[in-house]
Structures are given as structure tokens and as C-alpha cells.
Design a protein around this motif. Structure first.
Motif, PDB file in Angstrom:
ATOM      1  N   LYS A  80       0.888  -1.273   0.043  1.00 36.30           N
ATOM      2  CA  LYS A  80      -0.146  -0.038   0.055  1.00 36.30           C
ATOM      3  C   LYS A  80       0.961   1.269   0.135  1.00 36.30           C
ATOM      4  CE  LYS A  80      -3.820   2.288   2.682  1.00 36.30           C
ATOM      5  NZ  LYS A  80      -4.651   2.420   3.685  1.00 36.30           N
ATOM      6  N   ALA A  81       2.110   1.328   0.887  1.00 31.77           N
ATOM      7  CA  ALA A  81       2.742   2.476   0.676  1.00 31.77           C
ATOM      8  C   ALA A  81       3.515   2.557  -0.512  1.00 31.77           C
ATOM      9  CB  ALA A  81       4.045   2.063   2.115  1.00 31.77           C
ATOM     10  N   LEU A  82       3.722   1.562  -1.368  1.00 31.88           N
ATOM     11  CA  LEU A  82       4.290   1.772  -2.647  1.00 31.88           C
ATOM     12  C   LEU A  82       3.300   2.334  -3.486  1.00 31.88           C
ATOM     13  CD1 LEU A  82       6.348  -1.374  -3.200  1.00 31.88           C
ATOM     14  CD2 LEU A  82       7.280   0.781  -2.776  1.00 31.88           C
ATOM     15  N   LEU A  83       2.130   1.861  -3.491  1.00 34.08           N
ATOM     16  CA  LEU A  83       0.928   2.440  -4.384  1.00 34.08           C
ATOM     17  C   LEU A  83       0.496   3.840  -4.249  1.00 34.08           C
ATOM     18  CD1 LEU A  83      -1.564  -0.469  -4.311  1.00 34.08           C
ATOM     19  CD2 LEU A  83       0.105   0.152  -6.177  1.00 34.08           C
TER      20      LEU A  83
ATOM     21  N   PHE B 278       3.232   6.010  -5.946  1.00 35.24           N
ATOM     22  CA  PHE B 278       2.722   6.064  -7.162  1.00 35.24           C
ATOM     23  C   PHE B 278       1.465   7.136  -7.575  1.00 35.24           C
ATOM     24  CE2 PHE B 278       4.635   1.619  -7.846  1.00 35.24           C
ATOM     25  CZ  PHE B 278       5.553   2.049  -8.181  1.00 35.24           C
ATOM     26  N   VAL B 279       0.464   7.032  -6.617  1.00 36.59           N
ATOM     27  CA  VAL B 279      -0.683   7.837  -6.900  1.00 36.59           C
ATOM     28  C   VAL B 279      -0.476   9.323  -6.348  1.00 36.59           C
ATOM     29  CG1 VAL B 279      -3.174   8.110  -6.159  1.00 36.59           C
ATOM     30  CG2 VAL B 279      -2.230   5.761  -6.611  1.00 36.59           C
ATOM     31  N   PHE B 280       0.044   9.396  -5.339  1.00 37.26           N
ATOM     32  CA  PHE B 280       0.222  10.856  -4.646  1.00 37.26           C
ATOM     33  C   PHE B 280       1.465  11.232  -4.997  1.00 37.26           C
ATOM     34  CE2 PHE B 280      -2.746   8.623  -1.734  1.00 37.26           C
ATOM     35  CZ  PHE B 280      -3.928   9.413  -2.305  1.00 37.26           C
TER      36      PHE B 280
ATOM     37  N   ASP C 268       4.915  13.310  -4.501  1.00 40.50           N
ATOM     38  CA  ASP C 268       5.245  13.857  -3.295  1.00 40.50           C
ATOM     39  C   ASP C 268       4.335  14.784  -2.756  1.00 40.50           C
ATOM     40  OD1 ASP C 268       7.775  12.812  -3.242  1.00 40.50           O
ATOM     41  OD2 ASP C 268       8.640  14.528  -4.874  1.00 40.50           O
ATOM     42  N   GLY C 269       3.247  14.464  -3.323  1.00 40.83           N
ATOM     43  CA  GLY C 269       2.024  15.230  -2.706  1.00 40.83           C
ATOM     44  C   GLY C 269       1.244  15.022  -1.531  1.00 40.83           C
ATOM     45  N   LYS C 270       0.521  15.555  -0.775  1.00 46.37           N
ATOM     46  CA  LYS C 270      -0.125  15.376   0.360  1.00 46.37           C
ATOM     47  C   LYS C 270      -1.168  14.321   0.358  1.00 46.37           C
ATOM     48  CE  LYS C 270      -2.850  17.272   4.020  1.00 46.37           C
ATOM     49  NZ  LYS C 270      -3.775  18.704   4.669  1.00 46.37           N
ATOM     50  N   ARG C 271      -1.270  13.269   1.157  1.00 49.50           N
ATOM     51  CA  ARG C 271      -2.226  12.060   0.773  1.00 49.50           C
ATOM     52  C   ARG C 271      -3.686  12.763   1.411  1.00 49.50           C
ATOM     53  NH1 ARG C 271       2.833  10.546  -0.424  1.00 49.50           N
ATOM     54  NH2 ARG C 271       3.096   8.263  -0.037  1.00 49.50           N
ATOM     55  N   ILE C 272      -4.620  12.336   0.434  1.00 49.45           N
ATOM     56  CA  ILE C 272      -5.971  12.702   0.573  1.00 49.45           C
ATOM     57  C   ILE C 272      -6.774  11.872   1.225  1.00 49.45           C
ATOM     58  CG2 ILE C 272      -7.938  13.748  -0.383  1.00 49.45           C
ATOM     59  CD1 ILE C 272      -6.116  14.411  -2.623  1.00 49.45           C
ATOM     60  N   GLY C 273      -7.136  11.995   2.669  1.00 49.08           N
ATOM     61  CA  GLY C 273      -8.009  11.058   3.492  1.00 49.08           C
ATOM     62  C   GLY C 273      -7.588   9.638   3.590  1.00 49.08           C
ATOM     63  N   ARG C 274      -8.366   8.793   3.915  1.00 52.73           N
ATOM     64  CA  ARG C 274      -8.157   7.314   4.037  1.00 52.73           C
ATOM     65  C   ARG C 274      -8.512   6.711   2.799  1.00 52.73           C
ATOM     66  NH1 ARG C 274      -9.535   5.026   9.681  1.00 52.73           N
ATOM     67  NH2 ARG C 274      -7.975   3.433   8.987  1.00 52.73           N
TER      68      ARG C 274
ATOM     69  N   SER D 219      -4.106   3.526  -9.559  1.00 50.27           N
ATOM     70  CA  SER D 219      -2.618   3.394 -10.183  1.00 50.27           C
ATOM     71  C   SER D 219      -2.754   2.766 -11.498  1.00 50.27           C
ATOM     72  CB  SER D 219      -1.946   2.080  -9.281  1.00 50.27           C
ATOM     73  OG  SER D 219      -1.557   2.666  -8.010  1.00 50.27           O
ATOM     74  N   ARG D 220      -3.706   1.890 -11.729  1.00 51.60           N
ATOM     75  CA  ARG D 220      -3.765   1.243 -13.156  1.00 51.60           C
ATOM     76  C   ARG D 220      -4.373   2.374 -14.041  1.00 51.60           C
ATOM     77  NH1 ARG D 220      -7.110  -2.905 -10.259  1.00 51.60           N
ATOM     78  NH2 ARG D 220      -5.857  -4.605  -9.797  1.00 51.60           N
ATOM     79  N   ARG D 221      -5.085   3.228 -13.489  1.00 50.22           N
ATOM     80  CA  ARG D 221      -5.655   4.312 -14.399  1.00 50.22           C
ATOM     81  C   ARG D 221      -4.478   5.437 -14.788  1.00 50.22           C
ATOM     82  NH1 ARG D 221      -7.186   9.467 -14.741  1.00 50.22           N
ATOM     83  NH2 ARG D 221      -6.533  10.095 -13.042  1.00 50.22           N
ATOM     84  N   ARG D 222      -3.850   5.675 -13.939  1.00 54.10           N
ATOM     85  CA  ARG D 222      -2.642   6.636 -14.100  1.00 54.10           C
ATOM     86  C   ARG D 222      -1.530   5.923 -14.998  1.00 54.10           C
ATOM     87  NH1 ARG D 222      -1.562  11.007  -9.607  1.00 54.10           N
ATOM     88  NH2 ARG D 222      -4.028  11.439  -8.713  1.00 54.10           N
ATOM     89  N   ALA D 223      -1.361   4.770 -14.826  1.00 58.65           N
ATOM     90  CA  ALA D 223      -0.314   3.942 -15.523  1.00 58.65           C
ATOM     91  C   ALA D 223      -0.622   3.854 -16.955  1.00 58.65           C
ATOM     92  CB  ALA D 223      -0.131   2.535 -15.019  1.00 58.65           C
ATOM     93  N   ASN D 224      -1.819   3.710 -17.331  1.00 61.93           N
ATOM     94  CA  ASN D 224      -2.510   3.816 -18.484  1.00 61.93           C
ATOM     95  C   ASN D 224      -2.690   5.296 -19.211  1.00 61.93           C
ATOM     96  OD1 ASN D 224      -3.030   0.926 -18.446  1.00 61.93           O
ATOM     97  ND2 ASN D 224      -4.715   1.067 -17.928  1.00 61.93           N
ATOM     98  N   ARG D 225      -2.939   6.165 -18.471  1.00 57.86           N
ATOM     99  CA  ARG D 225      -2.952   7.369 -18.855  1.00 57.86           C
ATOM    100  C   ARG D 225      -1.462   7.793 -19.261  1.00 57.86           C
ATOM    101  NH1 ARG D 225      -3.682  12.335 -14.554  1.00 57.86           N
ATOM    102  NH2 ARG D 225      -1.447  11.572 -14.489  1.00 57.86           N
ATOM    103  N   ASP D 226      -0.707   7.571 -18.543  1.00 55.54           N
ATOM    104  CA  ASP D 226       0.879   7.953 -18.633  1.00 55.54           C
ATOM    105  C   ASP D 226       1.673   7.227 -19.476  1.00 55.54           C
ATOM    106  OD1 ASP D 226      -0.074  10.279 -17.109  1.00 55.54           O
ATOM    107  OD2 ASP D 226       1.071   9.648 -15.205  1.00 55.54           O
TER     108      ASP D 226
END
Length: 449
Positions: free
Chosen positions: A151-154, A157-159, A161-167, A177-184
Motif C-alpha cells: 500500500k505504501a508503494l501504491l 505512485f498515486v500521490f 510527493d503530494g499530500k495524501r488525501i483522506g484514508r 494506479s492502473r488508471r494513471r499507468a495507462n494514462r501516462d
């Protein structure tokens, strides 16, 4: 899709271009004799660490991984409709990662660093699906050092260096992660330093991290040492089938290979004359003392420079390398080298020293050159020991004086290496045994009554 996508990986698949891009030949050291011995040895070691002369395994591995990434990119950008569906409705695909394993210090991390140099740089991409541009990224790289879970690795990838949003849950992070990997356009995932996770956390935690990463659906490579691979082999079959069905085993260079000689020659060049020895003899001595592990080569040459300065010389010879091998600083490494040599000469697997034993079965052809070298070297050392023991006390004193002066002592006459053993058929083996029995074997004489 446009030409940018089609040609994205086309420049990364040529072997010679890969070799030119990843080879690192640092500038030679200078003015070591004006520095303190320990400081100078550190400077020499720091420069030697920078050397990267890719061997055939590294080149083939890099090309294969770039090829896998290229195929994934082509499937992702097959059409605008295909791309859009994977961005807005990412499919759940779990892959079987490639396991890159090998002895500690053999060059796995350097190969991953070289692979990252070859992969395409980030580039801007635009299409009709959204306004503006998106930065295409060829790969995601993650280090397991300091990461407690998948989870920490994910979250990285998602956030970023930005701030974590909620739980967030692992399922939510995986989907994003899948969506961003495909988009990028991410086409390869690299996971390194798994051994740091292994320490104190057991194979269960490592398995959880690897399976979480594999669930993103990208072609994936993870790097692990032998000891971790042994622990993963002890997991349940469903975990082994997912994680260990596609290993790539990085072995030390063969002692007689051009790759090993090229590396030793580069070490000699970088030393700028502070290592004075014939490259062929130096290659043999370094292999005997390091088993071809390049991290140990750096440690040994560093200590050898300290030894030469102790002898009031400014350059290293073969005697200094022998003294460095027997030094306190190299004791732990020397014990590992000797264990590896014993393993090379014996096919028995021991319960101890799992970190030095390859967990996967290797073809005999991959071990034959190392075995031949180890046996020949052992035979030569036995001959040299017998030769030294036959000297008189006066002759031994003369040899010690030559060592003190830094003069190479006369070497014992080396017996020619035996020709490699041929692979005989069962009939030929039986015939050879009968011939040996007839010509050599004799019955023992009976004791007199």
C-alpha cells in the motif's frame, strides 16, 4: 495513434546503441601518492565503483525488458478507443513478474540503473480525450527500502510527493494506479532493494508487496538476492507460481571470458598506473580472490593499495593483492569466496550459506568454466605449496626478502591445464573404464603367511 507513440521505443532496441549508452568509463585517478594512504584508497575505490562495462547477460536482459515495455506500449496505444477504455475503465490484469536474482555485489543494481538509462525519457503527449498534454513516462521505479507494505508503494505512485488525501484502501489505490499507468503510458515497473524489506519482516510481507505491485498489470521486474529467493520458494504454490516462474539469474563473469578481461583492463586503466601488473595475470588473481564479484574486486583493490603503501611503494602489484586477500579488512569476504569455490567443486546443497547458493537449478554448461578454473587454480596452489615447502631455510629467507622489496618471487612451474572433459556416451564410458581396468588397475599382493 501518432508517430511519437509508434517510434517511442524504436531507438532503444539496438544492442550497440544500448552498449554505448550504458557503458561508464570514469576518468583515471590522479595524485594518489600525495594523499594519506587511507584517503587515497577511498578515492581509488570510489572511482572503481563507477565503472560499468556491460557483459552479454546485462545487454541481453536490458534489450529483453525494453522489448517487453515496447510491446505493452503498442497494445496500450493500439487505437484511441483502446487507449480511452484503459484510461477510463482500467482492466484488472495480474502479471507474472521477472525475478532478477544473483549473488550480492554481482551487478544487479548496476544493470537496473543501466536499463533506466536506456528507456525513453518523459515526453509530452496530447490527444482528443482531454485538454492540454500528458507527460508520458516509460517506467515506474520503486525501492522497497523503508516501505512497510505494498500500500505504501501504491501511495507513492498515486500521490507522489503530494499530500495524501483522506484514508484510502488498497483496492482504491490499485484502481487509481492502473488508471494513471495507462494514462501516462507507463510500460514497465521496476522494484529494487527487496532485501531491505526481507530483514526482520519475513517472506510474507515481501510476498504481499510483490503481489500488490503485480496487480497493477504492468510488465514488472523485481530484484532479489539468493536468500530472499530461497524464502519465497518456501511459500505456498500459488505464490511461487505468480512470483518465481520467470527468473533471470545473473552469474559472475566466466574467468576466461572477454567480459571479465575487459572489466579488469578498465580497472587497470582507471588506476592510472597505480596498479602495475599484466592484465592477464591480474584477471586470474582477481578472479581467484573475488570469484568474479565486482563489488569484491573494488574492496580488494582498495585494500591492496593500502598494503602497497605499507610496503613503502606507490603502486600495487600481485603480492599486494595476495596480502589484501589475507588482511583483516577482507576476512569476511575471503570466507565467502572460499565457500563459493567449494560449492563450485561440489554439487551438494548445504543448509548453511543460503545467501551464496543459487535457489534455481542451473545447466551444467553455465557452471563448467568456473569449475574448471577453480580446480585448475586449486591444483596450481597445491603445486606452489609443495614447491615452497621444498625450499631450504636460506631459500625461504631469500623469497621473503624479495617480497619485502616488492620483487615478484619466482613462481613454481605451473602444470599445463588439463583438456576439458568430453561428454562421452554410455558405451564410450564403459569402454574407457575397461581400458583403465586392464592397463592400470592391478590386484593387491597377498600378505605372506
Amino acid at each position: 495513434m501518432n508517430k511519437l507513440i509508434v517510434d517511442r521505443f524504436s531507438e532503444c532496441l539496438d544492442i550497440e546503441k544500448i552498449r554505448a549508452k550504458v557503458t561508464v568509463r570514469p576518468d583515471p585517478v590522479a595524485a594518489l601518492d600525495s594523499l594519506d594512504a587511507l584517503i587515497a584508497s577511498e578515492q581509488l575505490a570510489g572511482t572503481l565503483k563507477q565503472i560499468f562495462i556491460p557483459n552479454e547477460f546485462s545487454l541481453a536482459f536490458i534489450r529483453e525488458m525494453v522489448g517487453r515495455a515496447s510491446m505493452h506500449s503498442q497494445m496500450l496505444f493500439k487505437s484511441e478507443a483502446e487507449y480511452a477504455s484503459k484510461v477510463f475503465n482500467p482492466p484488472e490484469v495480474e502479471v507474472s513478474p521477472v525475478c532478477l536474482t544473483g549473488l550480492a555485489g554481482v551487478g544487479k543494481s548496476q544493470t537496473i540503473t543501466a536499463l533506466r538509462k536506456v528507456l525513453p525519457l518523459p515526453t509530452d503527449f496530447s490527444c482528443d480525450l482531454y485538454e492540454g498534454t500528458v507527460t508520458l513516462v516509460s517506467h515506474w521505479y520503486a525501492s522497497a527500502r523503508g516501505r512497510a507494505s505494498g500500500k505504501a508503494l501504491l501511495e507513492d505512485f498515486v500521490f507522489g510527493d503530494g499530500k495524501r488525501i483522506g484514508r484510502t484502501t488498497v483496492a482504491q489505490l490499485l484502481k487509481e494506479s492502473r488508471r494513471r499507468a495507462n494514462r501516462d503510458g507507463v510500460s514497465l515497473a521496476l522494484l529494487e532493494e527487496m532485501q531491505h524489506t526481507n530483514a526482520g519482516s519475513g517472506a510474507a510481507k515481501v510476498t504481499e508487496i510483490l503481489l500488490t505491485m503485480a496487480a497493477i498489470g504492468l510488465p514488472m521486474v523485481f530484484v532479489c538476492n539468493y536468500s530472499l529467493a530461497h524464502k519465497l520458494l518456501g511459500r505456498n504454490s500459488e505464490d511461487k507460481q505468480r512470483l518465481l516462474t520467470d527468473p533471470r539469474i545473473m552469474l559472475p563473469d566466466d574467468p576466461d571470458s572477454a567480459d571479465w578481461r575487459s572489466y579488469v583492463a578498465e580497472c587497470s586503466r582507471v588506476s592510472n598506473g597505480y596498479i602495475k601488473a599484466d592484465v592477464g595475470e591480474l584477471a586470474v588473481e582477481l578472479y581467484r580472490c573475488t570469484f568474479g564479484i565486482k563489488r569484491l574486486v573494488v574492496l580488494l583493490l582498495k585494500q591492496a593499495y593500502v598494503e602497497c603503501r605499507k610496503a613503502n611503494r606507490r603502486w600495487v602489484n600481485l603480492i599486494d593483492i595476495t596480502r589484501a586477500y589475507r588482511s583483516a579488512a577482507y576476512t569476511a569476504s575471503a570466507a565467502e569466496v572460499e565457500e563459493l569455490q567449494l560449492q563450485a567443486m561440489s554439487n551438494r546443497k548445504k543448509q548453511k550459506h543460503k545467501d551464496l547458493q543459487c535457489p534455481f537449478d542451473l545447466p551444467d554448461a553455465m557452471k563448467s568454466n568456473v569449475v574448471d578454473f577453480t580446480r585448475a587454480d586449486r591444483s596450481e596452489r597445491v603445486i606452489a605449496t609443495v614447491f615452497q615447502s621444498a625450499l631450504s631455510e636460506k631459500e625461504r629467507a631469500a623469497v621473503r626478502d624479495m617480497d619485502t622489496l616488492g620483487i615478484d618471487a619466482p613462481q613454481a612451474v605451473k602444470s599445463p591445464r588439463r583438456a576439458p572433459v568430453l561428454n562421452l556416451t554410455d558405451e564410450e564410458k564403459a569402454s574407457a573404464f575397461l581400458e583403465y581396468k586392464d592397463n592400470v588397475a592391478r590386484p593387491k599382493p597377498k600378505r605372506p603367511i
